[in-house]
Design a protein around this motif. Structure first.
Motif, PDB file in Angstrom:
ATOM      1  N   ALA A  40       0.980  -1.115   0.302  1.00  0.00           N
ATOM      2  CA  ALA A  40      -0.083   0.141  -0.449  1.00  0.00           C
ATOM      3  C   ALA A  40       1.016   0.877  -0.421  1.00  0.00           C
ATOM      4  O   ALA A  40       0.930   2.105  -0.817  1.00  0.00           O
ATOM      5  CB  ALA A  40      -0.833  -0.136   1.058  1.00  0.00           C
ATOM      6  N   LEU A  44       1.583   4.390  -2.848  1.00  0.00           N
ATOM      7  CA  LEU A  44       1.760   5.751  -2.497  1.00  0.00           C
ATOM      8  C   LEU A  44       2.785   6.798  -3.284  1.00  0.00           C
ATOM      9  O   LEU A  44       2.317   7.371  -3.699  1.00  0.00           O
ATOM     10  CB  LEU A  44       1.318   6.224  -1.227  1.00  0.00           C
ATOM     11  CG  LEU A  44       0.024   5.843  -0.402  1.00  0.00           C
ATOM     12  CD1 LEU A  44       0.669   6.684   1.241  1.00  0.00           C
ATOM     13  CD2 LEU A  44      -1.006   6.069  -0.984  1.00  0.00           C
ATOM     14  N   ARG A 150      -4.354   1.128   0.465  1.00  0.00           N
ATOM     15  CA  ARG A 150      -4.057   2.506   0.377  1.00  0.00           C
ATOM     16  C   ARG A 150      -5.073   3.766  -0.213  1.00  0.00           C
ATOM     17  O   ARG A 150      -4.659   4.507  -0.060  1.00  0.00           O
ATOM     18  CB  ARG A 150      -3.487   2.129  -1.269  1.00  0.00           C
ATOM     19  CG  ARG A 150      -2.698   3.193  -2.594  1.00  0.00           C
ATOM     20  CD  ARG A 150      -3.479   2.478  -3.958  1.00  0.00           C
ATOM     21  NE  ARG A 150      -4.467   2.009  -4.168  1.00  0.00           N
ATOM     22  CZ  ARG A 150      -5.191   1.385  -4.904  1.00  0.00           C
ATOM     23  NH1 ARG A 150      -4.367   0.862  -5.851  1.00  0.00           N
ATOM     24  NH2 ARG A 150      -6.349   0.968  -5.041  1.00  0.00           N
TER      25      ARG A 150
END
Ligand code: SF4
Length: 473
Positions: A40, A44, A150
């Motif tokens: 996750a 990003l 996420r």
């Protein structure tokens, strides 16, 4: 028409209705751990995104941490990578982390409540199925997958399908030796492991109202095992007393204001429910699972089913019996166990350990049984040691470990071997769950695990101790 707690909390956290019909919900608290976050955070970074609300995010390490030897780097390279990645990500994004040597470390669903992060009326998300635990405080709490982790990191929001609400009232008084774990295993057995799909479960009734927060957490923890997306208990005085003085709970006048608001979000007396189920507490008994899902259970005085019972799935029963090495008609009591595990986010809190210690005090684990107690958090461990519970367990032949998920799942060094049978206070008895592809798990209350450890076989805890206090813990 009144509203349920779910409707009130949902409405208060709705950002908008999405074209898909889903609700974009604001997430009040995002709890993170080492297993479902590395990808996750990578996602990003790949997009150049930040974390929207680090102040509403809190991390701990639990799933992969060894509970005996904790020297870094871990021997398991993958585990070391996961924990190092969480440490780096929390540092880079300004997220608070209860790391390996932090005195707040522990299983995510144990530390959230004990730190006062979990509060009534919140929406809570975490990349772990048993996030429903936090519903014990009147929060609406969901387990989410890595892609949703996420999304929550990036936006502090979650796209959710609206839920129906099933009220499950447990009325009356639990008999001595019957615990919250027996209540939730009975609910799952009666309603089925898919019976809660599309629902949140609201637990009420005087048996639930009398329960401690620890017991309510055990009930809500396993909502997901019954298919429910969330489970909750309306907040009341027990909830407020638990929260007062916790590090992240409001204090002083702010606590008084919070308590008034928390009271207001409880379900209204005239709220409408999509379904209503009533359970009589007096009729409940200690329960043990015999199969490969938490709905495949039987009273400790009962026999393994044949698959010919009304509503039964003969093929599923045959498959489970084959995996578990059991015969239909065989009594569950007397089944030999090789391992006894007291721990997990379902049953590793101080009151669980106290009750198990009460069973094993002055007794000894059967010679062929490996028995371990794994406190849910460093704080539970300290409190138990302060009371001398560790001495009781050690004297009885149990191993006394550091906090973590341990033998709940096979992601750390605590694993079953071969086709060992494990009496476990955890929440999942899926095939291979405890780390051996042929390992076999019997779910039960911590007191029943303690009884199985000393007897060396599944045994009725009510026969072992005559002076149990009515109502369990
Ligand atoms: S104890 Fe088990 S169910 Fe709970 S968070 Fe850890 S792995 Fe998940």
């Amino acid at each position: 028409m009144g509203k349920t707690l779910l409707q009130k909390v949902w409405d208060l956290h709705t950002v908008r209705t999405l074209p898909t019909g889903q609700t974009q919900l604001f997430v009040g608290l995002h709890l993170i751990h080492e297993v479902t976050t590395p990808q996750a955070f990578d996602a990003l970074r790949a997009r150049g995104w930040g974390v929207a609300r680090p102040d509403r995010t809190f991390g701990t390490v639990d799933h992969i941490v060894p509970t005996r030897e904790r020297t870094r780097p871990f021997l398991d390279v993958l585990a070391e990578d996961m924990i190092a990645s969480l440490e780096r990500n929390c540092r880079d994004y300004g997220i608070r982390l209860a790391g390996l040597n932090d005195d707040r470390q522990g299983i995510v669903h144990v530390i959230g409540p004990e730190l006062g992060l979990t509060q009534p009326g919140m929406t809570i998300a975490c990349g772990d199925s048993h996030t429903s635990t936090h519903g014990a405080f009147g929060a609406v709490a969901f387990g989410i997958g890595t892609s949703q982790v996420r999304d929550v990191l990036a936006s502090q929001c979650l796209a959710m399908e609206p839920l129906k609400v099933r009220r499950i009232r447990v009325n009356g008084t639990l008999p001595a030796g019957v615990y919250a774990k027996d209540v939730i295993l009975t609910i799952i057995q009666r309603l089925g492991v898919s019976g809660g799909v599309g629902y949140a479960y609201e637990y009420s009734g005087d048996a639930i109202e009398r329960m401690s927060m620890d017991e309510r957490m055990t009930i809500c923890n396993m909502s997901i095992e019954g298919g429910a997306r969330a489970g909750y208990v309306n907040p009341d005085r027990t909830t407020f007393e638990y929260l007062e003085g916790r590090p992240f709970a409001p204090s002083g006048e702010a606590f008084d204001r919070a308590r008034a608001w928390w009271s207001s979000i409880a379900s209204d007396p005239d709220a409408r429910y999509d379904d209503d189920v009533v359970i009589r507490a007096e009729a409940l008994t200690p329960v043990v699972t015999w199969g490969v899902n938490p709905g495949q259970s039987v009273a400790v005085t009962g026999r393994i089913p044949s698959g010919r019972e009304p509503g039964s799935d003969p093929q599923a029963v045959a498959d489970a019996l084959s995996y578990m090495g059991l015969e239909s008609g065989q009594p569950i009591a007397g089944l030999r166990v090789d391992v006894a595990f007291i721990g997990s986010c379902t049953n590793s809190r101080l009151s669980d350990l106290r009750e198990a210690a009460r069973i094993v005090r002055g007794r000894h684990v059967a010679p062929h049984v490996k028995a371990l107690v794994v406190p849910g958090s460093a704080s539970v461990k300290r409190a138990a040691e302060h009371e001398g519970l560790d001495d009781i367990f050690r004297a009885a032949g149990f191993e006394w470990r550091a906090a973590g998920c341990s033998m709940c799942l096979g992601m750390n060094p605590d694993k079953l071997e071969g086709n060992q049978v494990c009496a476990a206070s955890s929440n999942r008895n899926f095939k291979g769950r405890q780390g051996s592809p042929t390992g076999r798990t019997l779910l039960m209350s911590p007191a029943m695990v303690a009884a199985a450890a000393v007897a060396g076989e599944v045994t009725d805890v009510r026969d072992l101790v005559g002076d149990l206090v009515a109502g369990g813990l």
